[in-house]
Design an enzyme around this catalytic site. Structure first.
Site, PDB file in Angstrom:
ATOM      1  N   HIS A 164     -66.901  36.263 -29.588  1.00  0.00           N
ATOM      2  CA  HIS A 164     -66.692  37.289 -28.552  1.00  0.00           C
ATOM      3  C   HIS A 164     -67.439  36.911 -27.277  1.00  0.00           C
ATOM      4  O   HIS A 164     -66.880  36.977 -26.174  1.00  0.00           O
ATOM      5  CB  HIS A 164     -67.179  38.635 -29.099  1.00  0.00           C
ATOM      6  CG  HIS A 164     -67.091  39.762 -28.131  1.00  0.00           C
ATOM      7  ND1 HIS A 164     -66.064  40.688 -28.131  1.00  0.00           N
ATOM      8  CD2 HIS A 164     -67.914  40.134 -27.111  1.00  0.00           C
ATOM      9  CE1 HIS A 164     -66.258  41.567 -27.166  1.00  0.00           C
ATOM     10  NE2 HIS A 164     -67.373  41.254 -26.539  1.00  0.00           N
ATOM     11  N   GLU A 165     -68.692  36.504 -27.421  1.00  0.00           N
ATOM     12  CA  GLU A 165     -69.493  36.154 -26.249  1.00  0.00           C
ATOM     13  C   GLU A 165     -69.020  34.848 -25.617  1.00  0.00           C
ATOM     14  O   GLU A 165     -69.027  34.708 -24.390  1.00  0.00           O
ATOM     15  CB  GLU A 165     -70.977  36.059 -26.630  1.00  0.00           C
ATOM     16  CG  GLU A 165     -71.571  37.363 -27.135  1.00  0.00           C
ATOM     17  CD  GLU A 165     -71.397  38.507 -26.161  1.00  0.00           C
ATOM     18  OE1 GLU A 165     -71.382  38.258 -24.933  1.00  0.00           O
ATOM     19  OE2 GLU A 165     -71.251  39.658 -26.607  1.00  0.00           O
ATOM     20  N   HIS A 168     -66.159  35.601 -23.396  1.00  0.00           N
ATOM     21  CA  HIS A 168     -66.596  36.130 -22.100  1.00  0.00           C
ATOM     22  C   HIS A 168     -66.958  34.990 -21.154  1.00  0.00           C
ATOM     23  O   HIS A 168     -66.631  35.029 -19.959  1.00  0.00           O
ATOM     24  CB  HIS A 168     -67.805  37.049 -22.294  1.00  0.00           C
ATOM     25  CG  HIS A 168     -67.450  38.464 -22.655  1.00  0.00           C
ATOM     26  ND1 HIS A 168     -66.505  39.185 -21.965  1.00  0.00           N
ATOM     27  CD2 HIS A 168     -67.931  39.288 -23.617  1.00  0.00           C
ATOM     28  CE1 HIS A 168     -66.413  40.400 -22.485  1.00  0.00           C
ATOM     29  NE2 HIS A 168     -67.252  40.486 -23.492  1.00  0.00           N
ATOM     30  N   GLU A 265     -63.263  43.749 -22.678  1.00  0.00           N
ATOM     31  CA  GLU A 265     -63.717  43.802 -24.058  1.00  0.00           C
ATOM     32  C   GLU A 265     -62.569  43.558 -25.036  1.00  0.00           C
ATOM     33  O   GLU A 265     -62.743  42.889 -26.055  1.00  0.00           O
ATOM     34  CB  GLU A 265     -64.390  45.150 -24.332  1.00  0.00           C
ATOM     35  CG  GLU A 265     -65.692  45.363 -23.575  1.00  0.00           C
ATOM     36  CD  GLU A 265     -66.690  44.252 -23.813  1.00  0.00           C
ATOM     37  OE1 GLU A 265     -66.839  43.805 -24.975  1.00  0.00           O
ATOM     38  OE2 GLU A 265     -67.331  43.818 -22.844  1.00  0.00           O
TER      39      GLU A 265
END
Length: 407
Positions: A164-165, A168, A265
């Protein structure tokens, strides 16, 4: 720009983000214009509304270069020192493979599989379950993970959070969010500055009234009464306009940050599934993090960068992240994941052990007679076996008489 797939959604999102950031930067000049209105009222409290508006616009053109330089300096400072400031707030520190081999290997494997530059790995000593990415260029990229997250999640779930990071970082979300927080900070700084200036003003209720500051109120209130009567009300109207502009600019800066964060997100969750090929791990990680991600002592700007921000605004209007339920629903619908359901709230989890301890500390039940066992439960009365001498015939009930018999 129409979006038909994951990558077109990312491209469309970047275009909208650049437009939002341009609008966010324009809010700085709106706040400067509001400050110019207040300054014109302080200089001359007997002007008309048209007088104030025109002179404030001229002041804006003069002050625009200064405001641009101040905003640029603010961005430059944040560019080089934002990670140090975040580490000072959160207490995050760099770790090596020798210190955290499990976490380091999971992150390195993800980066190697997709050719992503390995970011710095940081650990934050906190029982909270959360993680966030920061950085404005490849040399600054870093991923910070809390110790609580490492203890509560298994390898697959931690890998999903790291994915997830990394998404980003890969999508450029980190740079946009950091810049948005910086510019919103500029808007907030100027807004607070002009609010302080406004609260330091005094209203002279002479003939028609006028705005003044400090000791100059007596001299200014003695100006021509005819001008005050005809135009003194313009100062009040302009002050109201200035306050409205400052409030609207601050609200719009928050809305822009929310739009940037909320829309990214879902894409970061989808990117994590693309990296790990395991939607169930991302869903399970979100369920464990839900309601347990509050970082003690962290500012709202830091919480906006995290996987989950449990802080919610008025009627959920200013929540920086979409709800975990909506993110899980999206993963179930579009990635084919399976939702294990919401876990008990942390408050309920802390209440259950307390109830068990109270039950264990409760005194044992009283013993009422010689038939009670050590644990307080009564034993059934003993039954004598019938003897060959005909005892059973003498007692047709089959129980011995006396204190041990059935009552």
């Amino acid at each position: 720009m129409a979006a038909y797939g994951l990558y077109t959604h990312i491209a469309s999102n970047k275009l909208r983000s650049m437009l939002l950031l341009a609008g966010l930067f324009a809010l700085v000049y709106v706040v400067v214009y509001a400050g110019a209105l207040v300054a014109e009222v302080v200089i001359n409290g007997n002007g008309t509304v048209a007088y104030y508006l025109s002179h404030a616009f001229h002041d804006l053109k003069v002050a625009a270069p200064v405001a641009t330089v101040v905003a640029a300096v603010w961005v430059v400072i944040a560019y080089f020192f934002h990670q140090s400031m975040i580490d000072a707030v959160t207490g995050g520190h760099d770790v090596t493979r020798q210190e955290q081999p499990r976490l380091y290997n999971l992150l390195e494997n993800l980066c190697i599989s997709r050719g992503i530059t390995m970011p710095k790995l940081k650990i934050m000593e906190s029982p909270a379950l959360n993680a966030f990415a920061t950085g404005l260029n490849p040399r600054q990229y870093s991923v910070t993970v809390t110790t609580g997250l490492l203890d509560a999640l298994n390898d697959k779930e931690i890998e999903a959070v790291l994915g997830h990071e990394l998404t980003h970082i890969k999508n450029g979300d980190v740079q946009l969010m950091v810049v948005a927080v910086i510019i919103a900070g500029v808007v907030g700084f100027f807004g607070e500055l002009f609010f302080r200036l406004f609260t330091s003003l005094n209203w002279s209720s002479g003939s028609g009234g006028s705005w003044s500051s400090g000791s100059s109120s007596s001299s200014r209130s003695s100006s021509s009464s005819s001008d005050s009567k005809s135009s003194g009300g313009g100062a009040v109207i302009v002050i109201i306009i200035a306050v409205v502009l400052i409030v609207v600019a601050w609200l719009m800066s928050q809305v822009v940050k929310l739009a940037l964060s909320r829309s990214r997100e879902f894409l970061a969750d989808a990117g994590s599934v693309e990296l790990t090929k395991d939607p169930d791990a991302m869903i399970s990680a979100l369920r464990k993090i839900e309601g347990r991600g509050e970082l003690p002592g962290a500012t709202s700007a830091v919480m906006e960068l995290c996987v989950d921000n449990p802080r919610e605004g008025f009627a959920d209007l200013f929540a920086t992240h979409p709800s975990v339920q909506s993110r899980v629903d999206a993963l179930v619908k579009f990635a084919g994941g399976h939702d294990p359901g919401r876990l008990p709230d942390p408050a309920e989890e802390t209440d259950e052990p307390t109830a068990q301890v109270e039950q264990q500390d409760a005194p044992p039940p009283l013993r009422h007679g010689p038939c009670d066992d050590a644990d307080g439960s009564a034993s059934p009365p003993p039954v004598s076996a019938p003897s060959s001498s005909g005892t059973a015939a003498a007692n047709p009930m089959g129980n011995p008489m006396g204190p041990w018999g059935r009552h």
